[in-house]
Design a protein around this motif. Structure first.
Motif, PDB file in Angstrom:
ATOM      1  N   HIS A 141      41.840  30.356  30.103  1.00  0.00           N
ATOM      2  CA  HIS A 141      41.110  31.704  29.983  1.00  0.00           C
ATOM      3  C   HIS A 141      41.734  32.800  30.888  1.00  0.00           C
ATOM      4  N   PHE A 142      42.047  34.038  30.349  1.00  0.00           N
ATOM      5  CA  PHE A 142      42.432  34.859  31.256  1.00  0.00           C
ATOM      6  C   PHE A 142      41.406  35.350  32.318  1.00  0.00           C
ATOM      7  N   GLU A 143      41.784  36.013  33.480  1.00  0.00           N
ATOM      8  CA  GLU A 143      41.046  36.271  34.661  1.00  0.00           C
ATOM      9  C   GLU A 143      41.195  37.822  34.919  1.00  0.00           C
ATOM     10  N   HIS A 145      39.414  40.049  38.015  1.00  0.00           N
ATOM     11  CA  HIS A 145      38.312  40.003  39.137  1.00  0.00           C
ATOM     12  C   HIS A 145      38.761  41.519  39.903  1.00  0.00           C
ATOM     13  N   HIS A 146      37.759  42.108  40.036  1.00  0.00           N
ATOM     14  CA  HIS A 146      37.757  43.637  40.795  1.00  0.00           C
ATOM     15  C   HIS A 146      37.750  43.197  42.357  1.00  0.00           C
ATOM     16  N   GLN A 147      37.290  42.199  42.654  1.00  0.00           N
ATOM     17  CA  GLN A 147      37.143  41.964  44.317  1.00  0.00           C
ATOM     18  C   GLN A 147      37.244  40.500  44.592  1.00  0.00           C
ATOM     19  N   ALA A 245      27.144  39.169  41.623  1.00  0.00           N
ATOM     20  CA  ALA A 245      27.028  38.912  42.814  1.00  0.00           C
ATOM     21  C   ALA A 245      28.315  38.837  43.927  1.00  0.00           C
ATOM     22  N   ASP A 246      29.303  39.491  43.320  1.00  0.00           N
ATOM     23  CA  ASP A 246      30.537  39.568  44.197  1.00  0.00           C
ATOM     24  C   ASP A 246      30.870  40.886  44.664  1.00  0.00           C
ATOM     25  N   GLY A 247      31.717  41.104  45.474  1.00  0.00           N
ATOM     26  CA  GLY A 247      31.632  42.543  46.307  1.00  0.00           C
ATOM     27  C   GLY A 247      32.159  43.484  45.434  1.00  0.00           C
ATOM     28  N   GLU A 278      36.231  31.182  38.161  1.00  0.00           N
ATOM     29  CA  GLU A 278      37.005  32.390  37.763  1.00  0.00           C
ATOM     30  C   GLU A 278      36.355  33.093  36.770  1.00  0.00           C
ATOM     31  N   ASN A 279      35.722  32.451  35.849  1.00  0.00           N
ATOM     32  CA  ASN A 279      34.886  33.150  34.846  1.00  0.00           C
ATOM     33  C   ASN A 279      33.447  33.332  35.249  1.00  0.00           C
ATOM     34  N   GLY A 280      32.947  33.139  36.256  1.00  0.00           N
ATOM     35  CA  GLY A 280      31.454  33.692  36.800  1.00  0.00           C
ATOM     36  C   GLY A 280      30.489  32.754  37.227  1.00  0.00           C
ATOM     37  N   LEU A 283      26.701  31.904  36.423  1.00  0.00           N
ATOM     38  CA  LEU A 283      25.915  32.640  35.648  1.00  0.00           C
ATOM     39  C   LEU A 283      26.733  33.867  35.292  1.00  0.00           C
ATOM     40  N   ARG A 284      26.780  34.102  33.894  1.00  0.00           N
ATOM     41  CA  ARG A 284      27.525  35.133  33.648  1.00  0.00           C
ATOM     42  C   ARG A 284      26.753  35.939  32.209  1.00  0.00           C
ATOM     43  N   LEU A 285      26.974  37.227  32.118  1.00  0.00           N
ATOM     44  CA  LEU A 285      26.567  37.930  30.892  1.00  0.00           C
ATOM     45  C   LEU A 285      27.353  37.838  29.878  1.00  0.00           C
ATOM     46  N   VAL A 296      29.347  40.531  32.969  1.00  0.00           N
ATOM     47  CA  VAL A 296      29.489  40.600  34.406  1.00  0.00           C
ATOM     48  C   VAL A 296      29.106  39.198  34.907  1.00  0.00           C
ATOM     49  N   LYS A 297      29.982  38.868  35.772  1.00  0.00           N
ATOM     50  CA  LYS A 297      30.135  37.760  36.237  1.00  0.00           C
ATOM     51  C   LYS A 297      29.245  37.477  37.516  1.00  0.00           C
ATOM     52  N   TYR A 298      29.130  36.300  37.702  1.00  0.00           N
ATOM     53  CA  TYR A 298      28.220  35.855  39.155  1.00  0.00           C
ATOM     54  C   TYR A 298      27.009  36.730  38.956  1.00  0.00           C
TER      55      TYR A 298
HETATM   56  N1  LIG Z   1      30.868  40.266  38.924  1.00  0.00           N
HETATM   57  C1  LIG Z   1      31.962  40.867  38.208  1.00  0.00           C
HETATM   58  N2  LIG Z   1      32.095  40.891  36.824  1.00  0.00           N
HETATM   59  C2  LIG Z   1      32.874  41.100  36.149  1.00  0.00           C
HETATM   60  C3  LIG Z   1      34.458  41.376  36.658  1.00  0.00           C
HETATM   61  C4  LIG Z   1      34.279  41.355  38.106  1.00  0.00           C
HETATM   62  O1  LIG Z   1      35.455  41.776  38.775  1.00  0.00           O
HETATM   63  N3  LIG Z   1      33.199  41.072  38.686  1.00  0.00           N
HETATM   64  N4  LIG Z   1      35.308  41.797  36.041  1.00  0.00           N
HETATM   65  C5  LIG Z   1      34.914  42.219  34.707  1.00  0.00           C
HETATM   66  C6  LIG Z   1      36.273  42.595  33.735  1.00  0.00           C
HETATM   67  S1  LIG Z   1      37.111  44.170  33.980  1.00  0.00           S
HETATM   68  C7  LIG Z   1      36.508  41.824  32.834  1.00  0.00           C
HETATM   69  S2  LIG Z   1      37.720  42.202  31.471  1.00  0.00           S
HETATM   70  C8  LIG Z   1      35.973  40.199  32.459  1.00  0.00           C
HETATM   71  C9  LIG Z   1      36.906  39.452  32.875  1.00  0.00           C
HETATM   72  O2  LIG Z   1      36.230  37.943  32.598  1.00  0.00           O
HETATM   73  P1  LIG Z   1      37.212  36.480  32.913  1.00  0.00           P
HETATM   74  O3  LIG Z   1      37.874  36.776  34.283  1.00  0.00           O
HETATM   75  O4  LIG Z   1      36.206  35.563  32.685  1.00  0.00           O
HETATM   76  O5  LIG Z   1      38.199  36.754  32.168  1.00  0.00           O
HETATM   77  O6  LIG Z   1      34.851  40.197  33.515  1.00  0.00           O
HETATM   78  C10 LIG Z   1      34.073  41.349  33.897  1.00  0.00           C
HETATM   79  N5  LIG Z   1      32.904  40.994  34.696  1.00  0.00           N
END
Ligand SMILES: Nc1nc2c(c(=O)[nH]1)N[C@H]1C(S)=C(S)[C@@H](COP(=O)(O)O)O[C@H]1N2
Ligand SMILES: [Mo]
Length: 461
Positions: A141-143, A145-147, A245-247, A278-280, A283-285, A296-298
């Protein structure tokens, strides 16, 4: 004959699975003969294409000489029993969690040669050219991460609902996992997928043009269930804000209409197991049809409100610069799009003759209705076979028979969704969107097959 070169020039192995050696195409004859209830016309078409393609080559190969029956008889190597047919195999895998074959080591997520490499990488692309069907294996699965990513202890994770609600609520993972759940297949695509192609930076492979795209079966609780438990005001509450919940302070506004329709999930499952870190994890939305950033991940909080929040990732980032100089905001739906994954950039066609053109199509507005394929740069189109299941806001696989005559060809796919929307070409896209955008490039992708058999990424207007 398979090119082992790294077209991206980044020192890694070849870009995933290249087309197989001609011998392997003989295996496909076997497939053909067991397709007894298949359509005769198509089977004959395939057999004739193979026969033509193999006639010249087969006569000169050693195995064909050893076997007077030739192509139809198959490869005499079938008579040589290898050690694995005679000895005892290995005991059950001791590490408890299975891995792909060592021969599949090239099939990996990768960083793009078109992006500036930073000390902490923040995007990895899925190897679209190496995948079958519609599901992306979780490890590929692609990733994005902003932080950076985290492996969060699920026993310590908490999820809150607040804002325009009667009783703000905090859930543990155990509490969430006791609730009625649903499982659904959906694609997730980063809004920036195919973004480099706006500037005609022709990255070499489908991994880099379209690899910020993946598709999983997600399991979780519909967000509406949780909002109802908190007594959310669904009249005044026109929007929700999701927070991670990430930074990265990732907060995104989501229209309540997507939530009340039951589509938005608070998910913990991905392809039958818990989400990958890597994918949250945990819990993720899941926001079907909407660009990845809103998934949104985490996930730690959902707030109910009466207007959009214009958070940093909605006001500064993830806006579209239009031809008239204004910025378009809140363009979250991923419009209908498709890509041919084989043959695609970096692959090599080994010989003239039969090839299965295959690819993926998807729409953030519903189901894919049709995919047309051109092998002459858009002059003529044929409808591809859409493989089942064709699901709502999910990747759909298409296939089309093709006989390559050895001359240069330009392969394109053009998808249409159930709303009647048709994927644009670059002229149409640029007319509406200008030339300086980053996000939401859903233009028709062109792959040029050269006389040498090498496939290149080209841009047609
Ligand atoms: N908490 C959190 N949610 C996030 C992100 C993130 O950096 N932090 N990146 C977003 C972005 S820009 C995308 S494209 C998707 C990527 O999900 P994936 O890493 O599971 O492929 O998560 C989104 N949710
Ligand atoms: Mo993204």
């Amino acid at each position: 004959m398979i090119s082992s070169e790294d077209p991206a020039g980044q020192g890694g192995p070849a870009q995933g699975r290249l087309l197989k050696a001609p011998e392997n195409f003989l295996d496909r004859e076997g497939i053909k003969t067991v397709m007894s209830e298949g359509k005769r016309g198509r089977r004959d078409f395939i057999r004739n294409a193979f026969a033509t393609a193999m006639a010249g080559a087969a006569a000169t190969t050693a195995h064909a000489q050893a076997n007077p029956v030739g192509v139809e008889g198959g490869d005499a190597n079938i008579l040589n029993l290898p050690p694995h047919s005679k000895g005892l195999g290995q005991a059950v895998a001791t590490d408890g969690y299975g891995k792909p074959s060592k021969y599949e080591g090239n099939v990996q997520r990768r960083q793009s040669p078109g992006l500036t490499q930073t000390t902490q990488a923040s995007v990895s692309f899925a190897p679209m050219q190496s995948l079958f069907g519609i599901v992306t294996p979780s490890g590929l699965h692609f990733e994005r991460h902003h932080q950076g990513w985290w492996d969060i202890d699920p026993s310590k994770h908490r999820f809150m609902i607040n804002g325009l609600v009667k009783t703000p609520k905090v859930f543990t993972m155990d509490e969430l996992m006791r609730l009625p759940s649903v499982s659904r297949f959906h694609f997730i695509e980063c809004g920036a997928n195919t973004g480099m192609e706006w500037g005609n930076v022709a990255v070499p492979t489908a991994q880099y043009t379209h690899g910020m795209l993946s598709c999983s079966e997600f399991t979780g609780v519909p967000l509406i269930t949780l909002l109802e438990m908190a007594g959310a005001d669904l009249k005044a509450g026109k929007f929700v804000l999701a927070e991670g919940a990430d930074g990265s302070s990732m907060t995104r506004t989501i229209p309540m209409s997507l939530v009340t329709s039951g589509q938005v999930l608070v998910a913990y499952g991905q392809n039958g197991e818990m989400l990958r870190p890597e994918n949250g994890y945990p819990l993720r939305l899941v926001v079907p049809g909407v660009q990845g950033v809103s998934w949104v991940k985490y996930l730690r909080r959902v707030e109910v409100g009466d207007q959009p929040w214009a958070a940093k990732d909605e006001a500064v980032h993830y806006v579209d610069l239009m031809p008239d100089g204004t910025h378009r905001q809140y363009t979250s739906i991923q419009e209908c799009k498709s890509v041919i994954t084989t043959p695609s950039g970096g692959q090599v066609l080994l010989d003239k003759g039969f090839y299965n053109i295959t690819g993926l199509a998807w729409s953030g507005r519903g189901k894919v209705k049709r995919v047309d394929v051109s092998v002459d740069g858009g002059r003529n189109w044929r409808s591809a076979r859409l493989e089942t299941p064709v699901l709502d806001r999910c990747l759909s696989r298409f296939n089309l028979d093709w006989v390559w005559d050895g001359k240069p060809a330009i392969l394109q796919s053009r998808a249409m969704d159930e709303t009647g929307y048709v994927q644009p070409n670059y002229t149409q896209l640029r007319k509406a969107r200008g030339t300086r955008s980053i996000y939401h490039n859903n233009a028709i992708q062109s792959w040029m097959v050269q006389e040498s058999g090498e496939v290149k990424n080209v841009q047609l207007s």
